[in-house]
Each structure stands twice: as C-alpha cells, then as structure tokens.
Design a protein around this motif. Structure first.
Motif, PDB file in Angstrom:
ATOM      1  N   ILE A 241      19.450 102.221 -49.741  1.00 39.08           N
ATOM      2  CA  ILE A 241      18.130 102.410 -49.637  1.00 39.08           C
ATOM      3  C   ILE A 241      18.209 103.222 -48.102  1.00 39.08           C
ATOM      4  N   PRO A 242      17.643 104.447 -48.173  1.00 37.32           N
ATOM      5  CA  PRO A 242      17.550 105.204 -46.752  1.00 37.32           C
ATOM      6  C   PRO A 242      17.024 104.398 -45.646  1.00 37.32           C
ATOM      7  N   PHE A 243      17.499 104.307 -44.576  1.00 38.30           N
ATOM      8  CA  PHE A 243      17.105 103.469 -43.567  1.00 38.30           C
ATOM      9  C   PHE A 243      15.740 103.638 -43.192  1.00 38.30           C
ATOM     10  N   VAL A 244      15.170 104.783 -43.097  1.00 39.60           N
ATOM     11  CA  VAL A 244      13.817 104.983 -42.582  1.00 39.60           C
ATOM     12  C   VAL A 244      12.788 104.208 -43.613  1.00 39.60           C
ATOM     13  N   LEU A 245      13.443 104.032 -44.979  1.00 34.63           N
ATOM     14  CA  LEU A 245      12.454 103.270 -45.934  1.00 34.63           C
ATOM     15  C   LEU A 245      12.846 101.841 -45.905  1.00 34.63           C
ATOM     16  N   LEU A 246      13.928 101.498 -45.673  1.00 35.17           N
ATOM     17  CA  LEU A 246      14.410  99.973 -45.643  1.00 35.17           C
ATOM     18  C   LEU A 246      13.713  99.250 -44.430  1.00 35.17           C
ATOM     19  N   ASN A 247      13.810  99.733 -43.257  1.00 35.98           N
ATOM     20  CA  ASN A 247      12.914  99.544 -41.995  1.00 35.98           C
ATOM     21  C   ASN A 247      12.260 100.670 -41.171  1.00 35.98           C
ATOM     22  N   PRO A 248      11.215 100.931 -41.587  1.00 35.30           N
ATOM     23  CA  PRO A 248      10.581 102.192 -40.677  1.00 35.30           C
ATOM     24  C   PRO A 248      10.376 101.736 -39.197  1.00 35.30           C
ATOM     25  N   LYS A 249      10.477 100.420 -38.942  1.00 38.54           N
ATOM     26  CA  LYS A 249      10.259 100.307 -37.448  1.00 38.54           C
ATOM     27  C   LYS A 249      11.606  99.984 -36.674  1.00 38.54           C
ATOM     28  N   SER A 250      12.721 100.220 -37.330  1.00 41.62           N
ATOM     29  CA  SER A 250      13.727 100.183 -36.500  1.00 41.62           C
ATOM     30  C   SER A 250      14.172 101.137 -35.371  1.00 41.62           C
ATOM     31  N   TYR A 251      15.083 101.084 -34.821  1.00 41.87           N
ATOM     32  CA  TYR A 251      15.457 102.113 -33.565  1.00 41.87           C
ATOM     33  C   TYR A 251      15.832 103.296 -34.204  1.00 41.87           C
ATOM     34  N   ALA A 252      16.865 102.978 -35.146  1.00 41.76           N
ATOM     35  CA  ALA A 252      17.201 104.051 -36.005  1.00 41.76           C
ATOM     36  C   ALA A 252      16.168 105.145 -36.578  1.00 41.76           C
ATOM     37  N   ALA A 253      15.391 104.537 -37.169  1.00 43.07           N
ATOM     38  CA  ALA A 253      14.257 105.124 -37.750  1.00 43.07           C
ATOM     39  C   ALA A 253      13.509 106.022 -36.680  1.00 43.07           C
ATOM     40  N   LYS A 254      13.082 105.158 -35.645  1.00 45.07           N
ATOM     41  CA  LYS A 254      12.328 105.933 -34.713  1.00 45.07           C
ATOM     42  C   LYS A 254      13.276 107.076 -34.133  1.00 45.07           C
ATOM     43  N   GLN A 255      14.487 106.881 -33.825  1.00 41.40           N
ATOM     44  CA  GLN A 255      15.498 108.073 -33.191  1.00 41.40           C
ATOM     45  C   GLN A 255      15.387 109.133 -34.226  1.00 41.40           C
ATOM     46  N   ILE A 256      15.321 109.003 -35.542  1.00 36.75           N
ATOM     47  CA  ILE A 256      15.440 110.239 -36.484  1.00 36.75           C
ATOM     48  C   ILE A 256      14.083 110.604 -36.620  1.00 36.75           C
ATOM     49  N   ASN A 257      13.250 110.144 -36.254  1.00 34.55           N
ATOM     50  CA  ASN A 257      11.559 110.437 -36.261  1.00 34.55           C
ATOM     51  C   ASN A 257      11.519 111.429 -35.054  1.00 34.55           C
TER      52      ASN A 257
END
Length: 290
Positions: A241-257
């Motif tokens: 599951i892509p990490f931006v979908l698995l946990n959209p509030k994660s630090y990694a997702a925020k960085q990719i945003n």
C-alpha cells in the motif's frame, strides 16, 4: 499492421492534440539500485493525482520493475508485453489508486530488455500520441544510466535524482548527472534525499553534491526535499500500500507533499511551458522522420 498502427497514431498526433497543453515530463533516477527510487516515483505520482492532476507513471525498469508490486496489483500487461508481444500501447496502461494511470515494467524475465534506438523511437512514437491527455508523465528509470537511455533522459524536462547518505549513492548520483551533462542534457536536476536521519543530514549530503555538480560540471541543481528513515515506508512496502495512502498524516507523507508542491508551483509550471519544446521537438523528430 504495425506500420498501419504507427501511421494512424501519427495522424492522430497531427490533429486536434496540438491545440492542447503538453504534459510535464519528470524522470526519477538514481546512480545505484536499492535507494527507494520507485517508491518515491509512485507516491509522488499519487500525490499529484490527489491534487486532481492526470498522471501517467511509467516503470521503465523493464523486466525488473516493481511499481505493480508496490501498489499490490498484478498488471494484465506490462511494457515488456508491448515490446515482446506487440500489445497495443493503450492496453498496457493500467488503473492505479487515486485515479493514477501507470505502465508496469514487468518482472521475472530471463534478461532485461535493452532500449535500443529502434525501441526508444517506437516508444516515443506512442508516448507522443497520449502526450496531451495528461498533466504529468513520470518515468521511473532503472538504476544507473545506460547508454541507450541518455537520449531519452536528455529530452525530459525535470530529473529527480534520489540520493541516500551512503558515499556510494552520492558518487553514483554524481556520475549519472555527469553522463547526462556531457551528453548535453538540458533537463533541470532536482536533488532529493532519501532515508535521511533529519533535514540537517539531508541538507549536508545534498549541498555537498550540489556544490560538486556546479563546480565540476557547471550545472545548477535544486534541493527539493527529503524523506526520512520512517518505519511507515517499510510497512507500506510490506503491505503493498503506498505510504501516502497507508498513513496520510505520517511524516513521510507530509514530506512527499512538500516535494509535490514544487512541481505544482505556478512559477515552475509557467517556466516549463517555454521549455516544453525540448521534449516535444525531439519527439517530432522521431515521428516525422519516418
């Protein structure tokens, strides 16, 4: 039959599509394998799709691709089928999450497929047919820079170079940028750190590489951000599951945003409209010389 298909595609290109805005082209590369390049390409593509952009993600690590694995989907056709079995280009385009379209690279082949000039020309011919249907074409390249792909990459507007803190990753990234620069690539280089402890480490690594590229290659490059060594990323890979979908509030997702915003920037996109001709004109040369 293939000649008829190509002729029909060129006729379609010469028609109504020239009146539409061309897709922005982005390649994600690394000097060596195992640095998380495909994961970055996928999650960036999904994030752009979430911003209502039409994105087509190409897995060009032909024969050893893993985009379909990362999204937990078994692609019916891959780009390997396109080259080996003459499957029409439109049939290898798969549906991904969040409206993303992607082309799988295929896996499990006895040997990788070399993108020689004939194959690159064939691919560019078909890419051009869909060039005005999307906002972004994102190419997930194989590790390293093969001679066959230099011309292709030289046509791309923006190249994201993924770098980890390991000295081998930094040196191999520099070597890849050197090859492209020597071969007259006019692409914009964007340096992206992965598996960094924090922003401080990322800046130290990327600025050292940026300085070397400018000093020895006389080439500018941009620092566009970093991804941390985050357990959510490895968990996402295991769960497919892509990490931006698995946990959209994660630090990694925020960085990719944050990284995504660079390519959504109005100023950046306005400047790219002028530079669009680089990729398009090289495609035209391939198409109309036949």
């Amino acid at each position: 039959m293939m000649n008829d298909q190509a002729r029909n595609l060129r006729a379609r290109v010469r028609g109504e599509r020239f009146n539409r805005k061309a897709a922005q082209t982005i390649a994600v590369i690394s000097g060596k394998g195992g640095v998380g390049k495909s994961n970055i390409a996928l999650n960036l593509s999904i994030m752009l799709s979430q911003h209502r952009k039409k994105v087509l993600l190409f897995d060009l690590d032909i024969g050893m691709g893993n985009i379909d694995i990362l999204v937990g989907n078994q692609a019916r056709y891959t780009i390997a089928d396109y080259f080996l079995n003459d499957i029409p280009f439109e049939q290898i385009i798969q549906n991904g999450p969040e409206g993303l379209k992607y082309i799988a690279g295929g896996s499990g082949l006895e040997g990788a497929i070399s993108l020689d000039n004939d194959r690159v020309n064939q691919l560019l011919d078909h890419i051009h047919t869909f060039f005005y249907d999307y906002d972004y074409f994102i190419f997930d390249m194989g590790a390293g820079i093969s001679e066959d792909l230099v011309l292709f990459l030289s046509s791309v507007q923006d190249i994201i170079v993924v770098v980890t803190p390991e000295p081998t990753s930094i040196m191999d990234a520099y070597s890849a940028m050197k090859i492209l620069t020597i071969n007259d690539a006019h692409s914009n280089f964007h340096l992206l750190g992965n598996r960094m402890k924090n922003e401080k480490e990322s800046n130290a690594v990327l600025m050292r590489l940026q300085k070397a590229v400018y000093q020895f290659l006389q080439k500018d490059s941009n620092l566009i951000g970093f991804l941390p060594e985050d357990s959510i990323i490895s968990t996402a890979v295991k769960r497919q599951i892509p990490f931006v979908l698995l946990n959209p509030k994660s630090y990694a997702a925020k960085q990719i945003n944050i990284i995504t915003q660079v390519f959504l920037s109005t100023n950046l996109n306005e400047s790219k409209i002028k530079n669009n001709t680089s990729f398009i004109e090289k495609l035209k040369i391939v198409l109309f010389r036949k």
